[in-house]
Every structure is written in C-alpha cells, then in structure tokens.
Design an enzyme around this catalytic site. Structure first.
Site, PDB file in Angstrom:
ATOM      1  N   HIS A   1      57.561  81.313  51.144  1.00  0.00           N
ATOM      2  CA  HIS A   1      56.173  80.800  51.146  1.00  0.00           C
ATOM      3  C   HIS A   1      55.686  80.394  52.548  1.00  0.00           C
ATOM      4  O   HIS A   1      54.969  79.396  52.679  1.00  0.00           O
ATOM      5  CB  HIS A   1      56.049  79.642  50.139  1.00  0.00           C
ATOM      6  CG  HIS A   1      56.882  78.428  50.450  1.00  0.00           C
ATOM      7  ND1 HIS A   1      57.563  77.718  49.488  1.00  0.00           N
ATOM      8  CD2 HIS A   1      57.115  77.767  51.613  1.00  0.00           C
ATOM      9  CE1 HIS A   1      58.190  76.690  50.046  1.00  0.00           C
ATOM     10  NE2 HIS A   1      57.926  76.695  51.338  1.00  0.00           N
TER      11      HIS A   1
ATOM     12  N   GLU B   1      65.232  74.852  50.606  1.00  0.00           N
ATOM     13  CA  GLU B   1      64.239  75.223  49.576  1.00  0.00           C
ATOM     14  C   GLU B   1      64.826  76.219  48.575  1.00  0.00           C
ATOM     15  O   GLU B   1      64.245  76.444  47.507  1.00  0.00           O
ATOM     16  CB  GLU B   1      62.996  75.825  50.234  1.00  0.00           C
ATOM     17  CG  GLU B   1      62.195  74.801  51.039  1.00  0.00           C
ATOM     18  CD  GLU B   1      61.053  75.413  51.846  1.00  0.00           C
ATOM     19  OE1 GLU B   1      60.180  74.664  52.261  1.00  0.00           O
ATOM     20  OE2 GLU B   1      61.046  76.646  52.074  1.00  0.00           O
TER      21      GLU B   1
ATOM     22  N   HIS C   1      65.965  79.012  57.087  1.00  0.00           N
ATOM     23  CA  HIS C   1      65.097  78.642  58.205  1.00  0.00           C
ATOM     24  C   HIS C   1      65.255  77.165  58.531  1.00  0.00           C
ATOM     25  O   HIS C   1      65.582  76.360  57.673  1.00  0.00           O
ATOM     26  CB  HIS C   1      63.630  78.993  57.951  1.00  0.00           C
ATOM     27  CG  HIS C   1      62.916  78.269  56.846  1.00  0.00           C
ATOM     28  ND1 HIS C   1      63.258  78.385  55.521  1.00  0.00           N
ATOM     29  CD2 HIS C   1      61.836  77.434  56.873  1.00  0.00           C
ATOM     30  CE1 HIS C   1      62.414  77.664  54.778  1.00  0.00           C
ATOM     31  NE2 HIS C   1      61.545  77.063  55.579  1.00  0.00           N
TER      32      HIS C   1
HETATM   33  C1  DHB Z   1      57.121  77.277  57.699  1.00  0.00           C
HETATM   34  C2  DHB Z   1      56.759  76.334  56.721  1.00  0.00           C
HETATM   35  C3  DHB Z   1      57.365  76.363  55.483  1.00  0.00           C
HETATM   36  O1  DHB Z   1      57.040  75.517  54.484  1.00  0.00           O
HETATM   37  C4  DHB Z   1      58.348  77.299  55.215  1.00  0.00           C
HETATM   38  O2  DHB Z   1      58.935  77.250  54.007  1.00  0.00           O
HETATM   39  C5  DHB Z   1      58.701  78.237  56.174  1.00  0.00           C
HETATM   40  C6  DHB Z   1      58.086  78.219  57.407  1.00  0.00           C
HETATM   41  C7  DHB Z   1      56.468  77.272  59.036  1.00  0.00           C
HETATM   42  O3  DHB Z   1      55.809  76.303  59.371  1.00  0.00           O
HETATM   43  O4  DHB Z   1      56.602  78.271  59.751  1.00  0.00           O
HETATM   44 FE    FE Z   2      58.454  75.429  52.963  1.00  0.00          FE
END
Ligand code: DHB
Ligand code: FE
Length: 290
Positions: free
Chosen positions: A12, A240, A193
């Site tokens: 997302h 997540e 991430h």
């Molecule tokens: C980013 C934000 C999010 O909530 C995520 O799940 C992945 C990336 C971002 O700020 O790039």
């Molecule tokens: Fe996120």
C-alpha cells in the site's frame, strides 16, 4: 450463508496513489508494478465479491500513538478518506456494511477477541490504494467494505500467531453470517521495508519470497516467528506482514495460489501481490456472477 471467495495480499505504498493520480500506469518505472494487478482484477471481475473485509494498519490518521487499539473493526455506513499529508487527492467515501460489521464484532468478542468497535473510522492510504489497485475504475465502489485495523506501529505488537488466530476468528465469523454474500478478505502492507533509522531502505528479497511461498500452504513457518523477528527480517514497517497473516488465517478452506507478483522497489519498499482462492468456497454453489 456468506462465503469467503478468497484472499488477496497487496502493498500500500503512498507513491502508488500519486502515480494513479498522475496517470503514470504505463510509465516504464510503474508499468511492471501495475501490470501485476491485471490478473487480480480479472479474477475479481469473474468472482464479483459483494463485500471486502479489508485488514490494514492505520498510519496515524485515525488512531495515534496516544491511543492505539491492537485490533479495531469499523461499523460505519461509510468510511471517509482524509489527507494524511501525502498530497494525494482525497477519494470519495467508501460504502460500508454495518450489518456484517456488527456480526463480525459480536462474533469476534464471543471468540475472545475484544476488538475496539468504531462507528466512525477514517481510512488512509493503506485502505484506499489497495482498493484503487483492485477496482481501478475511478470513483467506482463495486464492493462494500468492512475495515479491520491491526496495530503494526506501536510496540508491543500482536504476535504473528495471534494475528493468524484473529484471522481465523474473522473467517469463522464471516462463514456464520446468515446472508448470501460473497466476501473477499484483503490484507495490505509490506512487504519488506524500513522507512527510517539506520536501516532505512532495507529490503529482504529472500525473506519476502519465503513469505509469498509459505503463506499459501504452510503459514506456520511464518507464525512461528515473533513480531520482532519479522521486524528484524523485513524492516520496522515490513512488519505490516501481520495484516497478510491475518488475511491468510481467515481462509479456512483449502487455499490455492491463483497469482503473485513481486517487484523491487516501489519507492523504498518491496512491493508484492498474492491472490489466493479459498477452495471451500469454490466447491460450494456461489450465486451466479452477474
Ligand atoms: C511508505 C509508507 C507506507 O505506509 C508503506 O507501507 C510503504 C512505504 C512510504 O512512505 O514510502
Ligand atoms: Fe504502510
């Protein structure tokens, strides 16, 4: 009775919303990512779910660090999107299904998951972007939604096992809903991430691919881990994955993979899509599509 037609896991990342707003789906950077969703859209067009139970994590729009429920269920007639500071256009509201929401809440509490019940709930990019990826017609609202929020932000987080059991309880709740509805369960976020700190930009392809593989037929490989193990392996926001684990738990039938896509990177996130069919639903007579 309601039937769970399947489950989908998807990333997302907010920049996807920006790409959609600017019509960049065919841009060379974005094309391989957006192309991954064609198979999911085709499948949804065939199965035509009535309702999506959308499991996601709020990013501070609706709940903040001062008050953060571990598990929350929306029970509103509609869910408004609001500006979280990304500069993304605010989408038109999403219709809810308060009857299923209250059935879910009653069933979950009877199953000893004491969820926070939200008769008002703003939804953020973790809801709106997956919705736009799966049902891309602008402003179309072909499914009603029941948002379910899991805390993946403020430690202590629920364990992967707890999230899987929460998903199983959601699955049992949906299957005991006495209405002829086709329900899709969607889990959003991840995959690996980390947005800040020393490991900002961290991506772990091996771990992600193990998860995409094991989520299908052997989720216990993942639920054996702790949430902190997942933070270590997937990054502090990669946790997540808990939303995907709950989605998978809700698929109480025999699960088979219809489609997956993995694309590195979108912004600094490993993006992924997994489409799972719930074969108990596939065997039972579904209402005719269309
Ligand atoms: C980013 C934000 C999010 O909530 C995520 O799940 C992945 C990336 C971002 O700020 O790039
Ligand atoms: Fe996120």
């Amino acid at each position: 009775m309601a039937q769970i037609v399947g489950g989908i896991g998807t990333t997302h990342v907010p920049s996807i919303g920006n790409a959609i707003a600017k019509g960049l789906q065919r841009d060379p950077y974005w094309k391989p990512f957006f192309d991954g969703f064609g198979a999911a859209q085709t499948w949804l067009g065939h199965v035509k779910p009535d309702i999506v139970v959308l499991i996601y994590n709020d990013h501070g729009l609706n709940f903040f660090l001062d008050k953060l429920p571990t598990f929350a269920v929306g029970a509103a007639n509609e869910y408004k999107h609001a500006d979280e500071g990304w500069g993304l256009p605010v989408s038109k509201p999403y219709p809810g299904d308060p009857k299923l929401s209250w059935h879910l809440i009653e069933s979950l509490i009877a199953q000893e998951f004491d969820v926070t019940m939200c008769q008002e709930m703003l939804v953020d990019h973790a809801f709106t972007i997956p919705y736009a990826l799966l049902w891309p017609e602008p402003d179309a609202r072909p499914v009603r939604a029941v948002p379910v929020a899991i805390n993946t932000v403020q430690h202590p987080l629920p364990s992967p096992t707890r999230c899987f059991k929460f998903g199983q309880a959601i699955g049992r709740a949906i299957e005991s809903y006495p209405s002829d509805q086709k329900v899709l369960v969607l889990g959003t976020g991840g995959l690996s991430h980390q947005l800040d700190g020393e490991r900002a930009g961290f991506i772990n392809k091996d771990f992600d691919q193990m998860c995409l593989d094991k989520l299908v037929a052997d989720p216990s490989t993942i639920t054996r881990l702790s949430s902190l193990d997942i933070v270590e392996q997937a990054g502090s926001q990669g946790v997540e994955l808990l939303n995907w684990i709950a989605m998978r738990g809700a698929l109480t039938g025999h699960v088979s993979k219809l489609h997956s896509n993995y694309h590195i990177p979108i912004s600094n996130t490993a993006s992924a899509l997994l489409v799972l069919e719930n074969e108990a639903a596939a065997r039972a007579p579904l209402r005719k599509a269309g």
